[in-house]
Scaffold this motif. Structure first.
Motif, PDB file in Angstrom:
ATOM      1  N   VAL A 282       0.674  -1.160  -0.137  1.00 39.67           N
ATOM      2  CA  VAL A 282       0.090  -0.114  -0.111  1.00 39.67           C
ATOM      3  C   VAL A 282       0.684   1.275  -0.124  1.00 39.67           C
ATOM      4  O   VAL A 282       0.296   2.313  -0.397  1.00 39.67           O
ATOM      5  CB  VAL A 282      -0.913   0.032   1.298  1.00 39.67           C
ATOM      6  CG1 VAL A 282      -0.350   0.353   2.355  1.00 39.67           C
ATOM      7  CG2 VAL A 282      -2.284   0.925   1.040  1.00 39.67           C
ATOM      8  N   GLY A 283       2.093   1.191   0.157  1.00 39.08           N
ATOM      9  CA  GLY A 283       2.980   2.238   0.217  1.00 39.08           C
ATOM     10  C   GLY A 283       3.810   2.729   1.514  1.00 39.08           C
ATOM     11  O   GLY A 283       4.160   3.759   1.750  1.00 39.08           O
TER      12      GLY A 283
ATOM     13  N   VAL B 137       7.209   6.358   4.892  1.00 40.13           N
ATOM     14  CA  VAL B 137       8.250   6.553   5.765  1.00 40.13           C
ATOM     15  C   VAL B 137       9.441   7.311   5.110  1.00 40.13           C
ATOM     16  O   VAL B 137      10.169   8.253   5.603  1.00 40.13           O
ATOM     17  CB  VAL B 137       8.718   5.211   6.472  1.00 40.13           C
ATOM     18  CG1 VAL B 137      10.077   5.511   7.372  1.00 40.13           C
ATOM     19  CG2 VAL B 137       7.569   4.934   7.273  1.00 40.13           C
ATOM     20  N   GLY B 138       9.890   6.861   4.058  1.00 38.96           N
ATOM     21  CA  GLY B 138      11.136   6.975   3.293  1.00 38.96           C
ATOM     22  C   GLY B 138      10.793   8.583   2.586  1.00 38.96           C
ATOM     23  O   GLY B 138      12.122   9.291   2.764  1.00 38.96           O
TER      24      GLY B 138
ATOM     25  N   ILE C 257      16.387  11.040   8.197  1.00 43.95           N
ATOM     26  CA  ILE C 257      17.636  10.249   8.384  1.00 43.95           C
ATOM     27  C   ILE C 257      17.294   9.177   7.473  1.00 43.95           C
ATOM     28  O   ILE C 257      16.220   8.895   6.908  1.00 43.95           O
ATOM     29  CB  ILE C 257      17.667   9.584   9.681  1.00 43.95           C
ATOM     30  CG1 ILE C 257      16.518   8.744  10.131  1.00 43.95           C
ATOM     31  CG2 ILE C 257      18.053  10.710  10.823  1.00 43.95           C
ATOM     32  CD1 ILE C 257      16.628   8.097  11.363  1.00 43.95           C
ATOM     33  N   ARG C 258      18.598   8.596   7.041  1.00 45.55           N
ATOM     34  CA  ARG C 258      18.232   7.518   6.089  1.00 45.55           C
ATOM     35  C   ARG C 258      17.544   6.260   6.539  1.00 45.55           C
ATOM     36  O   ARG C 258      17.634   5.931   7.759  1.00 45.55           O
ATOM     37  CB  ARG C 258      19.667   6.769   5.643  1.00 45.55           C
ATOM     38  CG  ARG C 258      19.647   6.017   4.460  1.00 45.55           C
ATOM     39  CD  ARG C 258      20.893   5.244   4.270  1.00 45.55           C
ATOM     40  NE  ARG C 258      20.825   4.115   3.293  1.00 45.55           N
ATOM     41  CZ  ARG C 258      22.127   3.507   2.635  1.00 45.55           C
ATOM     42  NH1 ARG C 258      23.243   4.069   2.986  1.00 45.55           N
ATOM     43  NH2 ARG C 258      21.850   2.562   1.789  1.00 45.55           N
ATOM     44  N   PRO C 259      16.298   6.095   6.046  1.00 44.29           N
ATOM     45  CA  PRO C 259      15.329   5.070   6.781  1.00 44.29           C
ATOM     46  C   PRO C 259      16.125   3.901   6.786  1.00 44.29           C
ATOM     47  O   PRO C 259      16.620   3.162   6.304  1.00 44.29           O
ATOM     48  CB  PRO C 259      14.088   4.916   5.749  1.00 44.29           C
ATOM     49  CG  PRO C 259      14.188   6.134   4.996  1.00 44.29           C
ATOM     50  CD  PRO C 259      15.702   6.594   4.920  1.00 44.29           C
ATOM     51  N   LEU C 260      15.742   2.813   8.184  1.00 43.19           N
ATOM     52  CA  LEU C 260      15.965   1.575   8.278  1.00 43.19           C
ATOM     53  C   LEU C 260      14.884   0.887   7.518  1.00 43.19           C
ATOM     54  O   LEU C 260      13.930   0.970   7.939  1.00 43.19           O
ATOM     55  CB  LEU C 260      16.113   1.300   9.806  1.00 43.19           C
ATOM     56  CG  LEU C 260      16.020  -0.168  10.199  1.00 43.19           C
ATOM     57  CD1 LEU C 260      17.455  -0.777   9.595  1.00 43.19           C
ATOM     58  CD2 LEU C 260      15.937  -0.485  11.551  1.00 43.19           C
ATOM     59  N   ARG C 261      15.494   0.089   6.748  1.00 39.99           N
ATOM     60  CA  ARG C 261      14.444  -1.016   5.942  1.00 39.99           C
ATOM     61  C   ARG C 261      14.501  -2.271   6.198  1.00 39.99           C
ATOM     62  O   ARG C 261      15.904  -2.697   6.244  1.00 39.99           O
ATOM     63  CB  ARG C 261      14.169  -0.641   4.467  1.00 39.99           C
ATOM     64  CG  ARG C 261      13.627   0.842   4.161  1.00 39.99           C
ATOM     65  CD  ARG C 261      13.738   1.408   2.665  1.00 39.99           C
ATOM     66  NE  ARG C 261      13.003   2.612   2.624  1.00 39.99           N
ATOM     67  CZ  ARG C 261      13.264   3.421   1.616  1.00 39.99           C
ATOM     68  NH1 ARG C 261      14.141   3.162   0.768  1.00 39.99           N
ATOM     69  NH2 ARG C 261      12.539   4.463   1.657  1.00 39.99           N
ATOM     70  N   THR C 262      13.734  -3.123   6.197  1.00 35.84           N
ATOM     71  CA  THR C 262      13.894  -4.619   6.099  1.00 35.84           C
ATOM     72  C   THR C 262      13.384  -5.321   5.268  1.00 35.84           C
ATOM     73  O   THR C 262      12.308  -6.229   5.409  1.00 35.84           O
ATOM     74  CB  THR C 262      13.551  -5.086   7.669  1.00 35.84           C
ATOM     75  OG1 THR C 262      12.303  -4.812   7.734  1.00 35.84           O
ATOM     76  CG2 THR C 262      14.578  -4.628   8.810  1.00 35.84           C
TER      77      THR C 262
ATOM     78  N   ALA D 210      10.127  -6.967   8.801  1.00 35.57           N
ATOM     79  CA  ALA D 210      10.270  -6.551  10.114  1.00 35.57           C
ATOM     80  C   ALA D 210       9.350  -5.196  10.456  1.00 35.57           C
ATOM     81  O   ALA D 210       8.447  -5.226  10.928  1.00 35.57           O
ATOM     82  CB  ALA D 210      11.581  -6.662  10.781  1.00 35.57           C
ATOM     83  N   MET D 211      10.214  -4.221   9.984  1.00 38.49           N
ATOM     84  CA  MET D 211       9.580  -2.901  10.135  1.00 38.49           C
ATOM     85  C   MET D 211      10.289  -2.257   9.295  1.00 38.49           C
ATOM     86  O   MET D 211      11.499  -2.354   8.706  1.00 38.49           O
ATOM     87  CB  MET D 211       9.736  -2.333  11.547  1.00 38.49           C
ATOM     88  CG  MET D 211      11.263  -2.339  12.162  1.00 38.49           C
ATOM     89  SD  MET D 211      11.281  -1.398  13.631  1.00 38.49           S
ATOM     90  CE  MET D 211      13.141  -1.150  13.946  1.00 38.49           C
ATOM     91  N   ASP D 212       9.796  -0.779   8.912  1.00 35.46           N
ATOM     92  CA  ASP D 212      10.468   0.209   8.524  1.00 35.46           C
ATOM     93  C   ASP D 212      10.694   1.366   9.526  1.00 35.46           C
ATOM     94  O   ASP D 212       9.907   1.454  10.375  1.00 35.46           O
ATOM     95  CB  ASP D 212       9.800   1.152   7.320  1.00 35.46           C
ATOM     96  CG  ASP D 212       9.642   0.257   5.975  1.00 35.46           C
ATOM     97  OD1 ASP D 212      10.636  -0.439   5.743  1.00 35.46           O
ATOM     98  OD2 ASP D 212       8.428   0.154   5.662  1.00 35.46           O
ATOM     99  N   PHE D 213      11.918   2.011   9.629  1.00 34.11           N
ATOM    100  CA  PHE D 213      11.949   3.000  10.770  1.00 34.11           C
ATOM    101  C   PHE D 213      12.660   4.269  10.161  1.00 34.11           C
ATOM    102  O   PHE D 213      13.536   4.210   9.315  1.00 34.11           O
ATOM    103  CB  PHE D 213      13.072   2.726  11.838  1.00 34.11           C
ATOM    104  CG  PHE D 213      13.415   3.445  12.739  1.00 34.11           C
ATOM    105  CD1 PHE D 213      12.692   4.054  13.788  1.00 34.11           C
ATOM    106  CD2 PHE D 213      14.516   4.376  12.817  1.00 34.11           C
ATOM    107  CE1 PHE D 213      12.927   4.905  14.822  1.00 34.11           C
ATOM    108  CE2 PHE D 213      14.731   5.216  13.653  1.00 34.11           C
ATOM    109  CZ  PHE D 213      13.834   5.558  14.795  1.00 34.11           C
ATOM    110  N   GLY D 214      11.916   5.524  10.399  1.00 40.23           N
ATOM    111  CA  GLY D 214      12.320   6.805   9.946  1.00 40.23           C
ATOM    112  C   GLY D 214      12.150   7.808  11.340  1.00 40.23           C
ATOM    113  O   GLY D 214      11.494   7.716  12.361  1.00 40.23           O
ATOM    114  N   ARG D 215      12.713   9.026  11.051  1.00 37.96           N
ATOM    115  CA  ARG D 215      12.472  10.129  12.095  1.00 37.96           C
ATOM    116  C   ARG D 215      12.183  11.451  11.292  1.00 37.96           C
ATOM    117  O   ARG D 215      12.954  11.714  10.226  1.00 37.96           O
ATOM    118  CB  ARG D 215      13.756  10.147  12.840  1.00 37.96           C
ATOM    119  CG  ARG D 215      13.512  11.290  14.142  1.00 37.96           C
ATOM    120  CD  ARG D 215      15.011  11.298  14.843  1.00 37.96           C
ATOM    121  NE  ARG D 215      15.808  12.242  14.054  1.00 37.96           N
ATOM    122  CZ  ARG D 215      17.279  12.417  13.974  1.00 37.96           C
ATOM    123  NH1 ARG D 215      17.779  11.437  14.906  1.00 37.96           N
ATOM    124  NH2 ARG D 215      17.781  12.923  13.033  1.00 37.96           N
ATOM    125  N   ILE D 216      11.344  12.296  11.922  1.00 35.14           N
ATOM    126  CA  ILE D 216      11.076  13.369  11.348  1.00 35.14           C
ATOM    127  C   ILE D 216      10.918  14.428  12.408  1.00 35.14           C
ATOM    128  O   ILE D 216      10.066  14.172  13.490  1.00 35.14           O
ATOM    129  CB  ILE D 216       9.822  13.477  10.371  1.00 35.14           C
ATOM    130  CG1 ILE D 216       9.404  15.071   9.771  1.00 35.14           C
ATOM    131  CG2 ILE D 216       8.698  12.999  11.108  1.00 35.14           C
ATOM    132  CD1 ILE D 216       8.538  14.976   8.969  1.00 35.14           C
TER     133      ILE D 216
END
Length: 201
Positions: free
Chosen positions: A28-29, A34-35, A40-45, A71-77
């Motif tokens: 679905v996107g 997140v990207g 920061i450079r997103p953590l992607r699994t 697992a998950m995507d992780f980002g910060r804003i």
């Protein structure tokens, strides 16, 4: 010695950090969203889809998809000087649902990302957050070529409660995603305030 305004040191602000989940069906996107906003450079699994997964991964409507979050995507804003959001994108397939409870711990709220071509894929995420009392906002990702429907039509199809906000967005566009994030934070804070007021009476 006279001190002018320019000589005063501004007290650094300690930002409040909030955890927001990004959920929804397969393809679905969520990773794109997140990207689009992460500073920061997103953590992607993400892993490549394989033939072995075909019997359990429904590719209807997303036949061109070649990878999946396992697992998950992780980002910060940073929304404001005093407000930082940590974004956790959940995996979309049913076989990774065991990870959701861990990811949901400590979350202020959630975004349920929806695709009008496969609205039924949003039901599980909506049910999950309703059952656990986690405030959420529904964001319809407006894919190119997908038919556009009035907001009320989509709301009725998803059987959303009146207080759940529904927005149209483009998961690739930073400003569009920021609008969704602001909406979910405001919605969650209002509900949290009501709960505290109710508990105090």
């Amino acid at each position: 010695m006279a001190f002018g305004r320019s000589s005063r040191k501004k007290t650094p602000v300690e930002p409040v950090t909030l955890k927001i989940l990004v959920a929804g069906g397969f393809g679905v996107g969520k990773t794109t969203l997140v990207g689009a906003v992460s500073e920061i450079r997103p953590l992607r699994t993400e892993e490549v889809l394989t033939e072995a997964g075909r019997p359990v991964d429904d590719l209807h409507g997303v036949e061109a998809k070649t990878t999946t979050t396992v697992a998950m995507d992780f980002g910060r804003i940073t929304l404001r000087e005093d407000l930082v959001l940590y974004l956790f994108g959940t995996p979309g397939q049913d076989r990774f649902w065991f990870l959701w409870d861990e990811l949901a711990q400590g979350a202020l709220g959630a975004i349920v990302l929806a695709d009008t071509r496969r609205l039924e894929d949003s039901f599980a995420a909506i049910d999950y957050f309703e059952r656990r009392g986690i405030p959420f906002t529904v964001a319809v990702n407006c894919f190119e070529g997908a038919r556009r429907y009035p907001t009320e039509t989509v709301r009725a199809a998803l059987d959303l409660d009146p207080e759940v906000e529904l927005l149209m967005c483009d998961a690739r566009d930073r400003e569009s995603v920021k609008d969704v994030l602001v909406a979910v934070v405001e919605h969650a804070l209002v509900l949290t305030g009501r709960e505290r007021a109710s508990a105090a009476t």
